[in-house]
Each structure stands twice: as structure tokens, then as C-alpha cells.
Design a protein around this motif. Sequence first.
Motif, PDB file in Angstrom:
ATOM      1  N   GLU A 160      71.337 147.266 -40.863  1.00  0.00           N
ATOM      2  CA  GLU A 160      71.928 148.583 -40.592  1.00  0.00           C
ATOM      3  C   GLU A 160      73.360 148.641 -41.126  1.00  0.00           C
ATOM      4  N   ARG A 161      73.512 148.214 -42.347  1.00  0.00           N
ATOM      5  CA  ARG A 161      74.831 148.149 -42.981  1.00  0.00           C
ATOM      6  C   ARG A 161      75.498 149.519 -43.040  1.00  0.00           C
ATOM      7  N   GLU A 162      74.694 150.565 -43.257  1.00  0.00           N
ATOM      8  CA  GLU A 162      75.268 151.907 -43.363  1.00  0.00           C
ATOM      9  C   GLU A 162      75.992 152.307 -42.083  1.00  0.00           C
ATOM     10  N   ARG A 163      75.444 151.939 -40.936  1.00  0.00           N
ATOM     11  CA  ARG A 163      76.070 152.288 -39.661  1.00  0.00           C
ATOM     12  C   ARG A 163      77.379 151.522 -39.474  1.00  0.00           C
ATOM     13  N   VAL A 164      77.378 150.261 -39.916  1.00  0.00           N
ATOM     14  CA  VAL A 164      78.601 149.458 -39.819  1.00  0.00           C
ATOM     15  C   VAL A 164      79.699 150.066 -40.685  1.00  0.00           C
ATOM     16  N   ILE A 165      79.346 150.446 -41.911  1.00  0.00           N
ATOM     17  CA  ILE A 165      80.334 151.031 -42.822  1.00  0.00           C
ATOM     18  C   ILE A 165      80.844 152.358 -42.273  1.00  0.00           C
ATOM     19  N   GLU A 166      79.939 153.162 -41.703  1.00  0.00           N
ATOM     20  CA  GLU A 166      80.344 154.446 -41.130  1.00  0.00           C
ATOM     21  C   GLU A 166      81.309 154.225 -39.963  1.00  0.00           C
ATOM     22  N   ALA A 167      81.045 153.205 -39.146  1.00  0.00           N
ATOM     23  CA  ALA A 167      81.935 152.892 -38.029  1.00  0.00           C
ATOM     24  C   ALA A 167      83.310 152.474 -38.531  1.00  0.00           C
ATOM     25  N   LEU A 168      83.333 151.710 -39.606  1.00  0.00           N
ATOM     26  CA  LEU A 168      84.610 151.277 -40.176  1.00  0.00           C
ATOM     27  C   LEU A 168      85.385 152.471 -40.738  1.00  0.00           C
ATOM     28  N   LYS A 169      84.677 153.414 -41.330  1.00  0.00           N
ATOM     29  CA  LYS A 169      85.349 154.605 -41.858  1.00  0.00           C
ATOM     30  C   LYS A 169      86.004 155.401 -40.731  1.00  0.00           C
ATOM     31  N   LEU A 170      85.276 155.559 -39.619  1.00  0.00           N
ATOM     32  CA  LEU A 170      85.829 156.276 -38.478  1.00  0.00           C
ATOM     33  C   LEU A 170      87.043 155.549 -37.903  1.00  0.00           C
ATOM     34  N   THR A 171      86.938 154.228 -37.819  1.00  0.00           N
ATOM     35  CA  THR A 171      88.053 153.437 -37.307  1.00  0.00           C
ATOM     36  C   THR A 171      89.258 153.532 -38.229  1.00  0.00           C
ATOM     37  N   ARG A 172      88.999 153.521 -39.525  1.00  0.00           N
ATOM     38  CA  ARG A 172      90.095 153.647 -40.493  1.00  0.00           C
ATOM     39  C   ARG A 172      90.820 154.977 -40.327  1.00  0.00           C
ATOM     40  N   ASN A 173      90.042 156.049 -40.150  1.00  0.00           N
ATOM     41  CA  ASN A 173      90.652 157.367 -39.964  1.00  0.00           C
ATOM     42  C   ASN A 173      91.553 157.390 -38.736  1.00  0.00           C
ATOM     43  N   ASP A 174      91.081 156.771 -37.645  1.00  0.00           N
ATOM     44  CA  ASP A 174      91.876 156.744 -36.421  1.00  0.00           C
ATOM     45  C   ASP A 174      93.147 155.922 -36.597  1.00  0.00           C
ATOM     46  N   LEU A 175      93.043 154.792 -37.291  1.00  0.00           N
ATOM     47  CA  LEU A 175      94.217 153.954 -37.529  1.00  0.00           C
ATOM     48  C   LEU A 175      95.260 154.692 -38.359  1.00  0.00           C
ATOM     49  N   VAL A 176      94.809 155.340 -39.424  1.00  0.00           N
ATOM     50  CA  VAL A 176      95.732 156.092 -40.282  1.00  0.00           C
ATOM     51  C   VAL A 176      96.384 157.220 -39.492  1.00  0.00           C
ATOM     52  N   ARG A 177      95.590 157.926 -38.687  1.00  0.00           N
ATOM     53  CA  ARG A 177      96.120 159.026 -37.886  1.00  0.00           C
ATOM     54  C   ARG A 177      97.155 158.530 -36.880  1.00  0.00           C
ATOM     55  N   ALA A 178      96.859 157.392 -36.250  1.00  0.00           N
ATOM     56  CA  ALA A 178      97.785 156.835 -35.264  1.00  0.00           C
ATOM     57  C   ALA A 178      99.083 156.376 -35.922  1.00  0.00           C
ATOM     58  N   LEU A 179      98.986 155.772 -37.087  1.00  0.00           N
ATOM     59  CA  LEU A 179     100.184 155.313 -37.794  1.00  0.00           C
ATOM     60  C   LEU A 179     101.049 156.495 -38.232  1.00  0.00           C
ATOM     61  N   LYS A 180     100.400 157.567 -38.682  1.00  0.00           N
ATOM     62  CA  LYS A 180     101.148 158.764 -39.065  1.00  0.00           C
ATOM     63  C   LYS A 180     101.874 159.362 -37.852  1.00  0.00           C
ATOM     64  N   THR A 181     101.154 159.394 -36.716  1.00  0.00           N
ATOM     65  CA  THR A 181     101.744 159.959 -35.508  1.00  0.00           C
ATOM     66  C   THR A 181     102.924 159.124 -35.034  1.00  0.00           C
ATOM     67  N   GLU A 182     102.761 157.812 -35.038  1.00  0.00           N
ATOM     68  CA  GLU A 182     103.839 156.916 -34.608  1.00  0.00           C
ATOM     69  C   GLU A 182     105.068 157.112 -35.480  1.00  0.00           C
ATOM     70  N   ARG A 183     104.863 157.296 -36.772  1.00  0.00           N
ATOM     71  CA  ARG A 183     105.995 157.489 -37.680  1.00  0.00           C
ATOM     72  C   ARG A 183     106.710 158.809 -37.370  1.00  0.00           C
ATOM     73  N   ILE A 184     105.939 159.877 -37.122  1.00  0.00           N
ATOM     74  CA  ILE A 184     106.549 161.166 -36.814  1.00  0.00           C
ATOM     75  C   ILE A 184     107.427 161.059 -35.574  1.00  0.00           C
ATOM     76  N   LEU A 185     106.886 160.428 -34.526  1.00  0.00           N
ATOM     77  CA  LEU A 185     107.646 160.308 -33.284  1.00  0.00           C
ATOM     78  C   LEU A 185     108.840 159.374 -33.437  1.00  0.00           C
ATOM     79  N   ARG A 186     108.682 158.312 -34.218  1.00  0.00           N
ATOM     80  CA  ARG A 186     109.780 157.358 -34.411  1.00  0.00           C
ATOM     81  C   ARG A 186     110.917 157.981 -35.205  1.00  0.00           C
ATOM     82  N   GLU A 187     110.564 158.763 -36.229  1.00  0.00           N
ATOM     83  CA  GLU A 187     111.592 159.337 -37.089  1.00  0.00           C
ATOM     84  C   GLU A 187     112.143 160.654 -36.530  1.00  0.00           C
TER      85      GLU A 187
END
Length: 243
Positions: A160-187
Motif C-alpha cells: 500500500e505504498r500509495e497510501r504511505v506516500i499520500e500520508a507523507l504529502k499531508l504531513t509535509r503540508n502541515d509541516l510547511v504550514r506550521a513553519l510558515k506560521t511560526e515565522r509570521i508570529l516570530r517576526e
Amino acid sequence: MGRSVRNDLHGLEISQRELQNLTNLPVKDELIIISNPINQLGKQIIKKIKGSEGATVVFLVFSAFVFGYLVFDIIIKLFANWITIPSWVLLIVLCLWGGGFTQIFLYFWWKKRLKILKNNLTSSLQILLHDVDRYNSIIKAIDINDQIEEAGNPTVIIKERERVIEALKLTRNDLVRALKTERILRENKNFILRNTELFVNNLATLTAMQVTEQATEHGRLLNEALQIALDVQYEMKKLQSQE
């Protein structure tokens, strides 16, 4: 990654350059040792010399060296004819002096960037950076597993490699979103965050994808991605409370 990864892994890893762009901080900055690129260039030249175009490479390298030395010698004779030591000795001395000065400059530049990172490294950012390392480790583990499979071990294939890759894509989106948010609040410490779309995460979708058979390889990878997403969600809530 040194080798060519499978197509579904392309673009998933969060690189150092992307991480620095997202945080606007010198994250994971390493001291540049000037001898390293020189050694790499030397290895590339030697590799090409051993190849089919070895004679051409030798000629080009030798020609460049001689041309550079002749230009330097002419400049010395025109503008510094009072120098009595041979021009080749002077060239070596200048190269060593220039290399040493450059290395000292790079060291202090690196220390300055480390200080900038230390002064701006919030607890939330530290946790998010740790989650990025964990996320990248999953991708690296999948890549290594692919190499083992390609070496003639079909039993290690990730089901079920496709499901694993899809999960990683979702996790990547959340990580990028969180990093962007942290930068906005920090700056913008006094800025009231209005970009609510940054807080919309894919945790529900990712949770629905979680499998019960944790003993399987794809189950372990999905659960690891879920755990990272939970950590990211927790940090996002902490960031929201700073509004």
C-alpha cells in the motif's frame, strides 16, 4: 539523496535550502571549509582524466594553469617590477594567504549566523525542526528500502505504498504550514494573525488513513507520519494561543 529516487519520492524531502527559506533563519548551517570544494573539483578532474576524454581534460587544465600564471606574471612585471622574488613563488604565497583569509572570514560569518539562529530559535521552532528531521528520516528509510528491493529482495516491498506516500504529502503540508506560521508570529510578535487558512490541517484525513496492523511496514510508516502530524497540530495550537 545521492542516487536517483523513485518518482513518488521526488519533492517530498524538505531540503536545507527550503527549510531556511521557510524559517528565514540559517537552519542547519555548516562551516564551509574551502579545501572541500577544491578536493571535489580535483576528484572530478581525475575522474574525467580516467575517462575517454582524458587527454582533452589534461590539455584544458594545463592550458588554464599556464594562461593564469602568464597573466599573473605580466601583471607583476607591469605594476610591481620592484618585487624581486620569482612570480611563481609570489603566486603560491598569495594563494595561501588568500585561502587563509577567506577561511577566517567564512568562520566568523558562520559564527555570526549561528548567533542569529540562537537568538531567534523558539521552543516551537525547535520542536518543528525535530519533526522535520523525523519526516525526512522516513523518506530516507523508504529510499533505502527501495534500494534493497532493487538489489533483488522483492520481499521487502512496501505494501500500500500509495497510501504511505499520500500520508507523507499531508504531513509535509502541515509541516510547511506550521513553519510558515511560526515565522509570521516570530517576526511579527505584536501582529494578530488573521490568515486562518494557515491553521487548516489535514489531521482528520491522515487519521482516517491510519491502519490497525502496526506490525506491517506500511502501517509503521503511516503511524509515524501520524505521530508527526499530531506533534505539528499541538505546536500549531500553541502558536494560536500566542495571538
